[in-house]
Enzyme design. Structure first.
Site, PDB file in Angstrom:
ATOM      1  N   ASP A 136       0.829  -1.208   0.000  1.00 40.64           N
ATOM      2  CA  ASP A 136       0.000   0.000   0.000  1.00 40.64           C
ATOM      3  C   ASP A 136       0.862   1.256   0.000  1.00 40.64           C
ATOM      4  O   ASP A 136       0.556   2.243  -0.687  1.00 40.64           O
ATOM      5  CB  ASP A 136      -0.927  -0.004   1.220  1.00 40.64           C
ATOM      6  CG  ASP A 136      -2.065  -1.003   1.089  1.00 40.64           C
ATOM      7  OD1 ASP A 136      -2.273  -1.520  -0.035  1.00 40.64           O
ATOM      8  OD2 ASP A 136      -2.743  -1.271   2.100  1.00 40.64           O
ATOM      9  N   GLU A 162      -2.568  -2.661  -9.199  1.00 41.18           N
ATOM     10  CA  GLU A 162      -1.339  -1.922  -9.482  1.00 41.18           C
ATOM     11  C   GLU A 162      -1.378  -1.210 -10.826  1.00 41.18           C
ATOM     12  O   GLU A 162      -0.343  -0.762 -11.328  1.00 41.18           O
ATOM     13  CB  GLU A 162      -0.145  -2.873  -9.450  1.00 41.18           C
ATOM     14  CG  GLU A 162      -0.107  -3.927 -10.541  1.00 41.18           C
ATOM     15  CD  GLU A 162      -0.858  -5.200 -10.194  1.00 41.18           C
ATOM     16  OE1 GLU A 162      -0.495  -6.260 -10.725  1.00 41.18           O
ATOM     17  OE2 GLU A 162      -1.812  -5.135  -9.396  1.00 41.18           O
TER      18      GLU A 162
END
Length: 248
Positions: A136, A162
């Protein structure tokens, strides 16, 4: 297009309730007036008008306050529905709203527009090795660097996981490629400190440009094909997909 909170749908019922209360108040006041003796009717009439004025002002004030509170709450709900909570970039819903307008403006002018689809390389492996918190933090840092590499007029969002997508306004393919390579090289040289560890990451990028006949779907389809070629040919590179075939 926006999401509507449950409070939004209660505006009309709220107005209806207030209207009924005012009507009831008027009916009771009028009945009392006509039931009174003639000697006190003039006094009652003045009192009635004064009460009606006070009641109308109070009702109007309450309605304005309630409307503003509901409207503010609705704006907050809309913002939460169109922003990614981790990176604070627009999510796919937010991107759809911005992208449709950007495509319409570019095709109406007409003006060039380039689209980039970016994906962090080996992200799942990094997550498995360093954990979700580090992942994160990496995504947050990447989103910040990506945004800093763009102009305020450009559109950037977190597409999924992503993957990130960018629309470069007033940008042709040649300049879009320069921007994509600038981003790729910046990320390659960057160091991200996540959960006390220094992480390095690279990014693969797919690039295409808007055509007259394009829809948002066809534009994104080409960027996706370009990104897949970048992944299949070794990662950490930019591939361009021009509209020589249809992906509808």
């Amino acid at each position: 297009m926006s999401l509507r909170s449950p409070l939004y749908s209660q505006r009309k019922p709220l107005l209806a309730v207030v209207a009924l209360l005012v009507t009831g108040f008027l009916a009771i006041a009028l009945l009392g007036y006509y039931a009174a003796h003639a000697s006190v009717r003039d006094t009652l009439l003045k009192t009635l008008y004064l009460n009606l004025l006070i009641g109308a002002l109070v009702t109007l004030t309450v309605l304005v306050i309630l409307y503003r509170l509901i409207d503010r709450y609705q704006h907050r709900i809309d913002a939460q529905a169109t922003l990614d909570s981790l990176t604070e970039l627009p999510n796919r819903r937010g991107f759809d709203l911005l992208a449709v307008q950007a495509l319409h403006e570019a095709q109406r002018e007409p003006k060039p527009l380039a689209a980039l689809l970016l994906e962090l390389d080996e992200f799942k492996r990094l997550g498995a090795t360093h954990g979700h918190i580090a992942s994160d933090q990496l995504l947050t840092g990447f989103a910040r660097d990506l945004t800093d590499s763009l102009r305020h007029s450009d559109i950037v969002c977190r597409w999924s996981g992503e993957a990130f997508i960018v629309l470069l306004k007033d940008t042709d393919g040649q300049n879009g490629l320069k921007i994509a390579e600038k981003i790729r090289q910046r990320i390659e040289q960057q160091r991200y400190f996540c959960s006390g560890k220094e992480l390095r990451v690279t990014v693969s990028i797919g690039l295409t440009t808007l055509q007259d006949e394009d829809t948002l779907h066809s534009l994104l389809s080409r960027t996706d094909h370009a990104l897949q070629r970048a992944r299949q040919t070794g990662n950490n590179r930019t591939c361009v997909q021009m509209p020589h075939s249809s992906y509808e």
